[in-house]
Design a protein around this motif. Structure first.
Motif, PDB file in Angstrom:
ATOM      1  N   PHE A 142       0.786  -1.315  -0.001  1.00  0.00           N
ATOM      2  CA  PHE A 142       0.009  -0.053  -0.197  1.00  0.00           C
ATOM      3  C   PHE A 142       1.101   1.294  -0.043  1.00  0.00           C
ATOM      4  O   PHE A 142       1.696   1.485   0.836  1.00  0.00           O
ATOM      5  N   ASP A 143       0.755   2.068  -1.088  1.00  0.00           N
ATOM      6  CA  ASP A 143       1.859   3.351  -1.136  1.00  0.00           C
ATOM      7  C   ASP A 143       1.477   3.979   0.068  1.00  0.00           C
ATOM      8  O   ASP A 143       2.782   4.650   0.567  1.00  0.00           O
ATOM      9  N   TYR A 144       0.350   4.259   0.777  1.00  0.00           N
ATOM     10  CA  TYR A 144       0.404   5.103   1.737  1.00  0.00           C
ATOM     11  C   TYR A 144       1.236   4.591   2.909  1.00  0.00           C
ATOM     12  O   TYR A 144       1.976   5.218   3.608  1.00  0.00           O
ATOM     13  N   PHE A 145       1.138   3.347   3.159  1.00  0.00           N
ATOM     14  CA  PHE A 145       2.009   2.647   4.079  1.00  0.00           C
ATOM     15  C   PHE A 145       3.547   2.906   4.099  1.00  0.00           C
ATOM     16  O   PHE A 145       4.313   3.196   4.692  1.00  0.00           O
ATOM     17  N   LYS A 146       3.882   2.667   2.772  1.00  0.00           N
ATOM     18  CA  LYS A 146       5.340   2.698   2.465  1.00  0.00           C
ATOM     19  C   LYS A 146       5.763   4.185   2.464  1.00  0.00           C
ATOM     20  O   LYS A 146       6.906   4.513   2.867  1.00  0.00           O
ATOM     21  N   GLN A 151     -10.140  -1.229   5.223  1.00  0.00           N
ATOM     22  CA  GLN A 151     -11.317  -1.378   5.786  1.00  0.00           C
ATOM     23  C   GLN A 151     -12.508  -0.714   4.704  1.00  0.00           C
ATOM     24  O   GLN A 151     -13.387  -1.156   4.178  1.00  0.00           O
ATOM     25  N   VAL A 152     -12.170   0.759   4.694  1.00  0.00           N
ATOM     26  CA  VAL A 152     -13.142   1.569   3.778  1.00  0.00           C
ATOM     27  C   VAL A 152     -13.061   1.053   2.476  1.00  0.00           C
ATOM     28  O   VAL A 152     -13.927   0.811   1.888  1.00  0.00           O
ATOM     29  N   TYR A 153     -11.989   0.895   1.953  1.00  0.00           N
ATOM     30  CA  TYR A 153     -11.828   0.361   0.515  1.00  0.00           C
ATOM     31  C   TYR A 153     -12.418  -1.044   0.384  1.00  0.00           C
ATOM     32  O   TYR A 153     -13.146  -1.376  -0.659  1.00  0.00           O
ATOM     33  N   LEU A 154     -12.155  -1.932   1.205  1.00  0.00           N
ATOM     34  CA  LEU A 154     -12.647  -3.373   1.005  1.00  0.00           C
ATOM     35  C   LEU A 154     -14.283  -3.498   0.883  1.00  0.00           C
ATOM     36  O   LEU A 154     -14.968  -4.255   0.364  1.00  0.00           O
ATOM     37  N   ASN A 155     -14.616  -2.586   1.840  1.00  0.00           N
ATOM     38  CA  ASN A 155     -16.230  -2.306   1.775  1.00  0.00           C
ATOM     39  C   ASN A 155     -16.803  -1.869   0.630  1.00  0.00           C
ATOM     40  O   ASN A 155     -17.628  -2.585  -0.072  1.00  0.00           O
ATOM     41  N   GLU A 156     -16.134  -1.072  -0.268  1.00  0.00           N
ATOM     42  CA  GLU A 156     -16.514  -0.518  -1.472  1.00  0.00           C
ATOM     43  C   GLU A 156     -16.020  -1.816  -2.472  1.00  0.00           C
ATOM     44  O   GLU A 156     -16.851  -1.755  -3.462  1.00  0.00           O
ATOM     45  N   TYR A 157     -15.091  -2.406  -2.326  1.00  0.00           N
ATOM     46  CA  TYR A 157     -14.651  -3.340  -3.484  1.00  0.00           C
ATOM     47  C   TYR A 157     -15.727  -4.546  -3.216  1.00  0.00           C
ATOM     48  O   TYR A 157     -16.220  -5.003  -4.171  1.00  0.00           O
ATOM     49  N   MET A 205     -18.056 -11.671   1.531  1.00  0.00           N
ATOM     50  CA  MET A 205     -17.076 -11.870   2.684  1.00  0.00           C
ATOM     51  C   MET A 205     -15.974 -11.837   2.082  1.00  0.00           C
ATOM     52  O   MET A 205     -15.599 -12.289   0.853  1.00  0.00           O
ATOM     53  N   ILE A 206     -14.868 -11.093   2.614  1.00  0.00           N
ATOM     54  CA  ILE A 206     -13.499 -10.929   2.107  1.00  0.00           C
ATOM     55  C   ILE A 206     -12.561 -11.501   3.309  1.00  0.00           C
ATOM     56  O   ILE A 206     -12.684 -10.790   4.455  1.00  0.00           O
ATOM     57  N   LEU A 207     -11.965 -12.599   3.259  1.00  0.00           N
ATOM     58  CA  LEU A 207     -11.261 -13.320   4.469  1.00  0.00           C
ATOM     59  C   LEU A 207      -9.933 -12.539   4.678  1.00  0.00           C
ATOM     60  O   LEU A 207      -9.426 -11.913   3.581  1.00  0.00           O
ATOM     61  N   SER A 208      -9.241 -12.728   5.746  1.00  0.00           N
ATOM     62  CA  SER A 208      -7.672 -12.266   5.766  1.00  0.00           C
ATOM     63  C   SER A 208      -6.975 -13.246   5.916  1.00  0.00           C
ATOM     64  O   SER A 208      -7.012 -14.069   6.916  1.00  0.00           O
ATOM     65  N   ASN A 237      -4.189   1.239  -4.308  1.00  0.00           N
ATOM     66  CA  ASN A 237      -3.294   2.536  -4.547  1.00  0.00           C
ATOM     67  C   ASN A 237      -3.741   3.473  -5.717  1.00  0.00           C
ATOM     68  O   ASN A 237      -3.672   4.571  -5.451  1.00  0.00           O
ATOM     69  N   GLU A 238      -4.619   2.940  -6.442  1.00  0.00           N
ATOM     70  CA  GLU A 238      -5.178   3.964  -7.369  1.00  0.00           C
ATOM     71  C   GLU A 238      -5.957   4.930  -6.781  1.00  0.00           C
ATOM     72  O   GLU A 238      -6.231   5.792  -6.923  1.00  0.00           O
ATOM     73  N   ASP A 239      -6.914   4.215  -5.825  1.00  0.00           N
ATOM     74  CA  ASP A 239      -7.700   5.091  -4.964  1.00  0.00           C
ATOM     75  C   ASP A 239      -7.136   6.167  -4.089  1.00  0.00           C
ATOM     76  O   ASP A 239      -7.527   7.414  -4.161  1.00  0.00           O
ATOM     77  N   TYR A 240      -6.090   5.741  -3.426  1.00  0.00           N
ATOM     78  CA  TYR A 240      -5.252   6.778  -2.822  1.00  0.00           C
ATOM     79  C   TYR A 240      -4.732   7.574  -3.583  1.00  0.00           C
ATOM     80  O   TYR A 240      -4.657   8.914  -3.200  1.00  0.00           O
TER      81      TYR A 240
END
Length: 208
Positions: A56-60, A144-150, A158-161, A186-189
């Motif tokens: 995740f670019d933000y994390f990096k 979490q926000v992105y996965l809700n949208e995805y 369901m999306i498992l981790s 990353n595109e969203d960010y």
């Protein structure tokens, strides 16, 4: 001083903490199975959590900032420690020429400086650890926000981790949407970051 070894061990630990900010977890491998399925055909998917976070670019970007901050702190702490060590060595070599009161006063001064140095070391370690904790909290929230949208966009229930040693011990590779999530995240960010920049540039100047 007898506590010098403790101080320099702390400096070494600080270096380890900074290194942790730059480290990345190798991508986990999942069992190979059927060919890749179209996401629209499935209701459940999973992501390799470590891969999503580390890519995740933000994390990096934020991790690099924390690491840079830690390097500056470490350099300053090392310089202070060396200066203190030199002052102790000087006292040990010249202390015999001091009166008893002068020597006692100097010892008390050095003890106070050592305490201040240890307090400074503890404060910066606490600050860096707090920065790292806050970053992970921010990253998890954003993911979490992105996965809700995805999930909504791809009709997923369901999306498992997937993490090594976690609750998922087996999953077909065809259900792995890690790459799609990383790319979309990353595109969203990137889009949101550019949008924020444009809004700042287009903001009208306030009249005086």
């Amino acid at each position: 001083m007898r506590r010098n070894l403790t101080l320099f061990s702390a400096i070494a630990f600080l270096g380890f903490l900074i290194g942790a900010c730059n480290s990345s977890t190798p991508n986990e491998t999942v069992s190979e199975g059927e060919g890749k399925k179209d996401v629209s055909d499935i209701k459940i998917a999973y992501i390799v959590t470590d891969s999503v976070i580390n890519n995740f670019d933000y994390f990096k970007e934020k991790s690099a900032e924390i690491a840079e901050k830690g390097n500056k702190y470490q350099s300053e702490l090392t310089n202070r420690a060396k200066g203190f060590e030199q002052e102790v060595a000087s006292f040990q070599s010249t202390g015999g020429n001091m009166t008893r009161n002068q020597a006692q006063a100097k010892q008390e001064e050095l003890m106070k400086k050592e305490e201040n140095l240890m307090t400074y070391r503890q404060n910066i370690m606490t600050e860096l650890q707090a920065d790292e904790t806050n970053l992970y909290n921010e990253v998890y929230d954003k993911i979490q926000v992105y996965l809700n949208e995805y999930a909504a966009a791809n009709d997923l229930e369901m999306i498992l981790s997937y993490t090594r040693g976690g609750g998922v011990w087996y999953a077909k590779e065809s259900f792995d949407v890690t790459d799609e999530v990383i790319s979309g995240l990353n595109e969203d960010y990137k889009n949101k970051d550019n949008s924020s920049t444009e809004e700042k540039e287009e903001a009208p100047a306030t009249e005086e």
